[in-house]
Design a protein around this motif. Structure first.
Motif, PDB file in Angstrom:
ATOM      1  N   LYS A   1      34.120 -27.431  18.041  1.00 43.96           N
ATOM      2  CA  LYS A   1      33.602 -28.725  17.590  1.00 43.96           C
ATOM      3  C   LYS A   1      32.528 -29.313  18.503  1.00 43.96           C
ATOM      4  O   LYS A   1      31.804 -30.204  18.104  1.00 43.96           O
ATOM      5  CB  LYS A   1      34.745 -29.724  17.436  1.00 43.96           C
ATOM      6  CG  LYS A   1      35.659 -29.365  16.284  1.00 43.96           C
ATOM      7  CD  LYS A   1      36.629 -30.487  16.007  1.00 43.96           C
ATOM      8  CE  LYS A   1      37.422 -30.171  14.782  1.00 43.96           C
ATOM      9  NZ  LYS A   1      37.184 -31.102  13.701  1.00 43.96           N
TER      10      LYS A   1
ATOM     11  N   VAL B   1      32.422 -34.811  20.029  1.00 44.00           N
ATOM     12  CA  VAL B   1      33.027 -35.231  18.764  1.00 44.00           C
ATOM     13  C   VAL B   1      33.615 -36.634  18.866  1.00 44.00           C
ATOM     14  O   VAL B   1      33.518 -37.429  17.925  1.00 44.00           O
ATOM     15  CB  VAL B   1      34.093 -34.209  18.296  1.00 44.00           C
ATOM     16  CG1 VAL B   1      34.854 -34.722  17.091  1.00 44.00           C
ATOM     17  CG2 VAL B   1      33.425 -32.895  17.957  1.00 44.00           C
TER      18      VAL B   1
ATOM     19  N   THR C   1      31.769 -32.108  11.744  1.00 49.75           N
ATOM     20  CA  THR C   1      32.360 -30.810  12.089  1.00 49.75           C
ATOM     21  C   THR C   1      31.935 -30.339  13.472  1.00 49.75           C
ATOM     22  O   THR C   1      32.667 -29.573  14.099  1.00 49.75           O
ATOM     23  CB  THR C   1      31.986 -29.737  11.038  1.00 49.75           C
ATOM     24  OG1 THR C   1      30.573 -29.667  10.930  1.00 49.75           O
ATOM     25  CG2 THR C   1      32.604 -30.079   9.713  1.00 49.75           C
ATOM     26  N   GLN C   2      30.773 -30.777  13.935  1.00 48.72           N
ATOM     27  CA  GLN C   2      30.333 -30.440  15.295  1.00 48.72           C
ATOM     28  C   GLN C   2      29.504 -31.584  15.854  1.00 48.72           C
ATOM     29  O   GLN C   2      28.755 -32.241  15.119  1.00 48.72           O
ATOM     30  CB  GLN C   2      29.448 -29.175  15.306  1.00 48.72           C
ATOM     31  CG  GLN C   2      30.187 -27.887  15.133  1.00 48.72           C
ATOM     32  CD  GLN C   2      29.233 -26.709  15.258  1.00 48.72           C
ATOM     33  OE1 GLN C   2      28.184 -26.689  14.636  1.00 48.72           O
ATOM     34  NE2 GLN C   2      29.604 -25.737  16.083  1.00 48.72           N
TER      35      GLN C   2
END
Length: 188
Positions: free
Chosen positions: A97, A101, A183-184
């Protein structure tokens, strides 16, 4: 009685009401300075001087720029694309990730059914002590979790302690109720 009331009484009610806040503040400061001179020399006479000047009455004239609105929009668009390309390159080397994040959030935005895209507001907060570049990947999923589109954003020079935002837009997810997710996210 406060200083504003005293000034209004001294100037007369109508004259004081017509003063702008900046001029009124200057009059109060000047009056306070005149009444509050406590600096004395060894001979016992007041020596301090305070000068208060009002704000300029007119702004300087703006100079014409040779750039048009289209030129400005094109330069902003080019900068956005450079940041996106840098983000794509940054995320290629990230496993999992990413390291940022927790610094990123996303919120889906309501759109009209006839609109040609889906949009999400992505916010980045820099919790470090220096400016940083952030690369963020947002996925638009349907209600079953199927990924309809993936969008990459680049956030350049996010200052320490600052929060910035950008819209992630997807044409592929148009017309479908979507759920955006991060998602990243990598801080570089």
């Amino acid at each position: 009685m406060n200083q504003t009331s005293t000034v209004r009484r001294a100037l007369g009610g109508r004259a004081a009401r017509s003063l702008t806040p900046a001029v009124l503040a200057a009059v109060i400061v000047a009056g306070t300075a005149a009444c509050d001179s406590s600096d004395t020399s060894s001979q016992g006479t007041a020596r301090s001087t305070r000068t208060v000047s009002a704000a300029p009455s007119a702004s300087p004239k703006a100079t014409e720029s040779g750039r048009t609105q289209q030129d400005f929009a094109a330069s902003v668009s080019a900068e956005t694309e450079r940041n996106r390309q840098k983000a794509v390159t940054t995320l290629k080397g990230v496993k999992g990730k990413g390291n940022a994040v927790k610094d990123v959030s996303v919120k889906g935005l309501p759109v009209e059914p006839a609109e040609q895209f889906r949009s999400a507001l992505v916010r980045v907060t820099n919790h470090t002590d220096k400016a940083a570049f952030y690369a963020v990947r947002v996925e638009f999923t349907d209600s079953s979790g199927k990924v309809l589109d993936s969008v990459v954003l680049g956030f350049a020079d996010v200052g320490s302690g600052r929060t910035v935002s950008q819209h992630a837009n997807s044409r592929k997810a148009a017309g479908v109720k979507t759920f955006p997710r991060i998602t990243q996210a990598e801080r570089g």
